[in-house]
Structure formats: structure tokens, C-alpha cells
Design a protein around this motif. Structure first.
Motif, PDB file in Angstrom:
ATOM      1  N   UNK A 104       0.813  -1.216   0.000  1.00 47.18           N
ATOM      2  CA  UNK A 104       0.000   0.000   0.000  1.00 47.18           C
ATOM      3  C   UNK A 104       0.847   1.267   0.000  1.00 47.18           C
ATOM      4  N   UNK A 105       1.974   1.242   0.705  1.00 47.32           N
ATOM      5  CA  UNK A 105       2.815   2.437   0.807  1.00 47.32           C
ATOM      6  C   UNK A 105       3.748   2.617  -0.380  1.00 47.32           C
ATOM      7  N   UNK A 106       4.362   1.518  -0.816  1.00 48.39           N
ATOM      8  CA  UNK A 106       5.414   1.608  -1.836  1.00 48.39           C
ATOM      9  C   UNK A 106       5.100   0.811  -3.096  1.00 48.39           C
ATOM     10  N   UNK A 107       3.891   0.225  -3.154  1.00 52.42           N
ATOM     11  CA  UNK A 107       3.484  -0.587  -4.296  1.00 52.42           C
ATOM     12  C   UNK A 107       4.387  -1.809  -4.498  1.00 52.42           C
ATOM     13  N   UNK A 108       4.953  -2.338  -3.393  1.00 51.22           N
ATOM     14  CA  UNK A 108       5.726  -3.575  -3.476  1.00 51.22           C
ATOM     15  C   UNK A 108       4.795  -4.732  -3.835  1.00 51.22           C
ATOM     16  N   UNK A 109       5.301  -5.724  -4.557  1.00 52.63           N
ATOM     17  CA  UNK A 109       4.435  -6.855  -4.920  1.00 52.63           C
ATOM     18  C   UNK A 109       4.049  -7.678  -3.697  1.00 52.63           C
ATOM     19  N   UNK A 110       2.820  -8.171  -3.681  1.00 57.51           N
ATOM     20  CA  UNK A 110       2.369  -9.075  -2.623  1.00 57.51           C
ATOM     21  C   UNK A 110       2.770 -10.491  -3.012  1.00 57.51           C
ATOM     22  N   UNK A 111       3.592 -11.125  -2.190  1.00 55.68           N
ATOM     23  CA  UNK A 111       4.086 -12.455  -2.543  1.00 55.68           C
ATOM     24  C   UNK A 111       4.312 -13.279  -1.283  1.00 55.68           C
ATOM     25  N   UNK A 112       4.214 -14.588  -1.439  1.00 50.88           N
ATOM     26  CA  UNK A 112       4.479 -15.493  -0.322  1.00 50.88           C
ATOM     27  C   UNK A 112       5.940 -15.406   0.100  1.00 50.88           C
ATOM     28  N   UNK A 113       6.837 -15.214  -0.868  1.00 50.82           N
ATOM     29  CA  UNK A 113       8.259 -15.135  -0.568  1.00 50.82           C
ATOM     30  C   UNK A 113       8.568 -13.948   0.337  1.00 50.82           C
ATOM     31  N   UNK A 114       8.027 -12.778   0.009  1.00 51.20           N
ATOM     32  CA  UNK A 114       8.264 -11.585   0.827  1.00 51.20           C
ATOM     33  C   UNK A 114       7.693 -11.768   2.226  1.00 51.20           C
ATOM     34  N   UNK A 115       6.527 -12.396   2.315  1.00 49.10           N
ATOM     35  CA  UNK A 115       5.901 -12.620   3.624  1.00 49.10           C
ATOM     36  C   UNK A 115       6.766 -13.503   4.499  1.00 49.10           C
ATOM     37  N   UNK A 116       7.230 -14.620   3.952  1.00 45.90           N
ATOM     38  CA  UNK A 116       8.006 -15.557   4.760  1.00 45.90           C
ATOM     39  C   UNK A 116       9.423 -15.057   5.018  1.00 45.90           C
ATOM     40  N   UNK A 117       9.952 -14.191   4.169  1.00 46.57           N
ATOM     41  CA  UNK A 117      11.235 -13.554   4.469  1.00 46.57           C
ATOM     42  C   UNK A 117      11.097 -12.621   5.664  1.00 46.57           C
ATOM     43  N   UNK A 118       9.973 -11.876   5.712  1.00 45.00           N
ATOM     44  CA  UNK A 118       9.727 -10.998   6.855  1.00 45.00           C
ATOM     45  C   UNK A 118       9.561 -11.806   8.139  1.00 45.00           C
ATOM     46  N   UNK A 119       8.871 -12.941   8.045  1.00 47.22           N
ATOM     47  CA  UNK A 119       8.689 -13.809   9.207  1.00 47.22           C
ATOM     48  C   UNK A 119      10.030 -14.369   9.663  1.00 47.22           C
TER      49      UNK A 119
END
Length: 265
Positions: A104-119
Motif C-alpha cells: 500500500x505504501x510503496x506498491x511492493x508486490x504481494x508475494x508469499x516469498x516476501x511474507x516468509x522472508x519478513x517472518x
């Protein structure tokens, strides 16, 4: 941050209807990505639930002490797996929130990879925080159950006293109204207490705070949001059961047409 990005975001407080509307749009736009994100912990919890169901059913049909101990062990093992699945669900929710905020802020893609990297980056702290959140939710459920029992007992006593001096239809009305009041009080009390920790994983990953700082921040954010949390949770439950019915009802019809009674225990 570019001005063009800021203009796309509304800083006005959103009502429950606006939140549900935006959630539906996000789900619709990123449905399959969100399904991939949620799949691992949901599968773990489902496996635990299946083992619990098998163990509980077979205990009553066991022929000896050895079989009873086997199915009790299976029951406990299933509880442990199901608890782990629910724990990981809360952990993954924090990563998904961080990914959606970045989108929402930076228009980054929504992806499972990004989610699990953050986790992965905050996994230890998230695990501890999620465990504490589950304990808090359990405490909230117990408190709400006591409140429900208390209100239901008072309503029952009122009906018993009223039944000796009032017509039946009045007792029925008092019972229905009292039941609704008990349900609303129970629901509100649960979300009032449990909602205090609803934002802990999100605060940890979005704001980068520690475990106990996140609890304090979540308590602050949750003030005045009981109705929003209730609306979002009820919407999520109805949406989830509606989606399951789409899969379960055709399967039940298929089983019935082939001689299997889906309602049989």
C-alpha cells in the motif's frame, strides 16, 4: 516518500463497513497469493485436528488399556500439532500484514516469498509473542465464558420466578431477549479483552518493535476498536464458512448419491 503515493492513502478513521470493503478488494486482487501464504500453517492445524478427531472417536471403541493409551497419546499429539498450526498462523499473519503495508505504501508486490522472508527475520520474537497472544486469547475466552454463564443463570432464575406469576408467552419473550443479551455481552467482553493483543505481530513487523513494546503499542491501538474487531472477525468467519460450503456441499451430494450418508457419525 513520493507525494503521488501519499495521495492514494486515506488517513481518516475507517468504519467497519469501509474496512470490510477494503479487505474484500484486497482478497479479490491477491486471492491466490494469500491462499499460498496461509496454506502451510492451515495444513498443519488441519492435520492436528484430524488426529484429535481420530483419537477422540477411537477412545470410546478401544478394547483394552493398551489401545486406550495409544489413542490418548494420539489425541495429545494431535492437540500439540493443532496448537502449533494456530501458533504459526498468528506468526504468518504478522508477515502478511507487513507485506500488505509495503504494497500500500510503496506498491511492493504481494508475494508469499516476501511474507516468509519478513517472518524469518523476526521468527524467534514472533513465536514468543504469538504464544503469549494465544494465552491471552485463552484467558479472554475463559472470562467471556464465565460472564455468559453468569448472565444465563440470572436469566434462567428470572424466567423461573416469572413463570409462576406471568403467562408463558411473556416467559418466552424474556428468555429470547435474555439469551440475546447474554450472547451480545459475551461477544463484546471477549473482543474487548482479546482485541488488546490483536495487533502484536503486526506491530512487531511493521513498526519493528520488540515483543513487550509491541504489547504496549497493541493495547494503545486497540482502544475504541472493539466494534471494528467484532465486525471483521464475524465477516471472516462467515466468509470462511461460505468458502468451505462451496467445497463441502458438492462433496456431500456426491457421497449421498453413492450411498454414503454425510450426516452419519
Amino acid at each position: 516518500m513520493p507525494d503521488s503515493t501519499v495521495h492514494h492513502l486515506s488517513l481518516a478513521p475507517l468504519g467497519a463497513g469501509d474496512l470490510i470493503d477494503r479487505a474484500v478488494r484486497l482478497y479479490r486482487r491477491h486471492l491466490f497469493v494469500l491462499i499460498r501464504i496461509a496454506t502451510p500453517p492451515v495444513i498443519i492445524a488441519a492435520i492436528g485436528g484430524i488426529l484429535v478427531n481420530i483419537g477422540w472417536r477411537q477412545i470410546f471403541y478401544s478394547g483394552g488399556a493398551d489401545e486406550v493409551m495409544l489413542y490418548v497419546s494420539l489425541l495429545l499429539f494431535g492437540f500439540a500439532i493443532a496448537f502449533t498450526g494456530h501458533l504459526l498462523t498468528i506468526v504468518v499473519m504478522g508477515g502478511a500484514t507487513r507485506n500488505l503495508v509495503a504494497h500500500l505504501l510503496h506498491n511492493d508486490p504481494v508475494s508469499a516469498k516476501a511474507t516468509y522472508q519478513a517472518v524469518k527475520a523476526r521468527f524467534g520474537g514472533l513465536l514468543v509473542a504469538s504464544f503469549l497472544v494465544l494465552l491471552w486469547i485463552s484467558f479472554s475466552s475463559g472470562t467471556a465464558a464465565v460472564a455468559l454463564y453468569t448472565v444465563a443463570t440470572l436469566v434462567t432464575l428470572a424466567i423461573l420466578v416469572l413463570s409462576s406469576i406471568a403467562p408463558v408467552w411473556l416467559c418466552v419473550i424474556v428468555g429470547v431477549v435474555g439469551g440475546l443479551v447474554a450472547f451480545v455481552v459475551d461477544l463484546w467482553l471477549f473482543f474487548f479483552i482479546a482485541g488488546r493483543v490483536a495487533y502484536v505481530p503486526q506491530v512487531m513487523l511493521v513498526e519493528g518493535r520488540g515483543v513487550f513494546e509491541s504489547f504496549g503499542r497493541s493495547f494503545s491501538i486497540a482502544k475504541g476498536n472493539v466494534r471494528r474487531l467484532m465486525a471483521m472477525t464475524i465477516f471472516t468467519i462467515f466468509a470462511a464458512y461460505s468458502a468451505m460450503m462451496i467445497l463441502i456441499v458438492p462433496l456431500g451430494w456426491y457421497g449421498y448419491l453413492n450411498g454414503i450418508n454425510p450426516m452419519a457419525s
